[in-house]
Design an enzyme around this catalytic site. Structure first.
Site, PDB file in Angstrom:
ATOM      1  N   HIS A 129      -3.669  -5.252   0.585  1.00 43.54           N
ATOM      2  CA  HIS A 129      -3.170  -5.627   1.915  1.00 43.54           C
ATOM      3  C   HIS A 129      -3.328  -7.125   2.172  1.00 43.54           C
ATOM      4  O   HIS A 129      -4.357  -7.562   2.692  1.00 43.54           O
ATOM      5  CB  HIS A 129      -3.961  -4.876   2.991  1.00 43.54           C
ATOM      6  CG  HIS A 129      -3.630  -3.432   3.125  1.00 43.54           C
ATOM      7  ND1 HIS A 129      -2.579  -2.975   3.882  1.00 43.54           N
ATOM      8  CD2 HIS A 129      -4.221  -2.342   2.596  1.00 43.54           C
ATOM      9  CE1 HIS A 129      -2.539  -1.651   3.834  1.00 43.54           C
ATOM     10  NE2 HIS A 129      -3.519  -1.239   3.051  1.00 43.54           N
ATOM     11  N   CYS A 174       0.844  -1.207   0.000  1.00 48.20           N
ATOM     12  CA  CYS A 174       0.000   0.000   0.000  1.00 48.20           C
ATOM     13  C   CYS A 174       0.881   1.260   0.000  1.00 48.20           C
ATOM     14  O   CYS A 174       1.466   1.597  -1.020  1.00 48.20           O
ATOM     15  CB  CYS A 174      -0.984  -0.043   1.160  1.00 48.20           C
ATOM     16  SG  CYS A 174      -2.341   1.164   0.997  1.00 48.20           S
ATOM     17  N   GLU A 194      -2.006  -8.685   4.505  1.00 46.83           N
ATOM     18  CA  GLU A 194      -1.989  -8.870   5.971  1.00 46.83           C
ATOM     19  C   GLU A 194      -3.337  -8.605   6.625  1.00 46.83           C
ATOM     20  O   GLU A 194      -3.564  -8.999   7.774  1.00 46.83           O
ATOM     21  CB  GLU A 194      -0.910  -7.978   6.599  1.00 46.83           C
ATOM     22  CG  GLU A 194      -1.284  -6.529   6.818  1.00 46.83           C
ATOM     23  CD  GLU A 194      -1.202  -5.645   5.571  1.00 46.83           C
ATOM     24  OE1 GLU A 194      -1.233  -4.410   5.721  1.00 46.83           O
ATOM     25  OE2 GLU A 194      -1.131  -6.182   4.441  1.00 46.83           O
TER      26      GLU A 194
END
Length: 233
Positions: A183, A96, A185
């Site tokens: 993302h 990002c 994660e």
């Protein structure tokens, strides 16, 4: 392998108790693929850097609410460090803000997109299958929260995956830097909580669409394997 996480933001205080900080999210994601991984966290937003670039094997730059073009005193030193990583050909992943920072620091450009906010699950089409990728796929889906995008590649950069909303969604720079706008994660509960917390800022219709998209599958584990393959190649 030891990975240095360059932490560029904090999780919102309303959410950190349940979901942890960004380095914990990345450690959980990547240790699911390799429990033996080690991590060092560097609070680069507060001026903390490794004493020596080789005290870890590879680096990962997190996301941030800050724009790469914002006038923040910690951003120019971080761009200098990214240029040093590039010069040293140090394996590096950007996520990002990290994706945008790599482009901006190395001669490309990131800016606020006129397409507005992207939230929830987005799907990307692979444009090129690099030879280090052992489990190629025609497309993949991940969670997103972004308004800024890369719109100009740095020298040596090539687009590996894209979408109509985000044409430069996965980028490789030479043989040692890989970045994603999305993302891997993030979990769906975290994404949902973040959208709800910032509903007014994002806009009701955008949040409703983003939350509806959470019904779709995400491929964070496949992307985590790609990340590790890239860092180890």
């Amino acid at each position: 392998m030891k990975i240095g996480i360059l932490k560029t933001d904090d999780v919102r205080k309303e959410l950190v108790g349940e979901f942890g900080e960004y380095p914990e999210m990345f450690a959980d994601l990547l240790r699911d693929q390799d429990p033996g991984l080690e991590f060092n966290t560097y609070e680069v937003q507060h001026g903390q850097y490794p004493a020596q670039i080789d005290e870890v094997d590879a680096y990962l730059i997190t996301g941030s609410k800050t724009g790469v073009y914002d006038d923040k005193p910690w951003i120019p030193p971080l761009m200098d460090f990214v240029r040093k990583l590039h010069d040293e050909k140090k394996p590096t992943i950007g996520i990002c803000f990290g994706h945008q920072l790599i482009a901006q620091a190395l001669g490309g450009r990131a800016r606020k997109s006129d397409k507005g906010w992207g939230l929830g699950v987005h799907t990307y089409e692979m444009q090129e299958t690099p030879n280090w990728m052992s489990e190629p796929a025609p497309n993949f889906s991940l969670l997103v929260t972004h308004q800024d995008q890369v719109d100009e590649l740095p020298p040596g950069g090539r687009v590996l995956a894209s979408s109509e909303f985000c044409p430069m969604a996965m980028v490789q720079v030479d043989g040692h830097m890989l970045s994603f706008q999305a993302h891997p994660e993030f979990t769906k509960p975290y994404s949902n909580s973040l959208m709800e917390l910032r509903r007014k800022a994002f806009g009701e219709a955008v949040v409703d669409k983003g939350q509806e998209s959470l019904k779709n599958d995400i491929h964070e584990n496949a992307v985590a394997r790609w990340m590790l393959e890239f860092l180890r190649k």
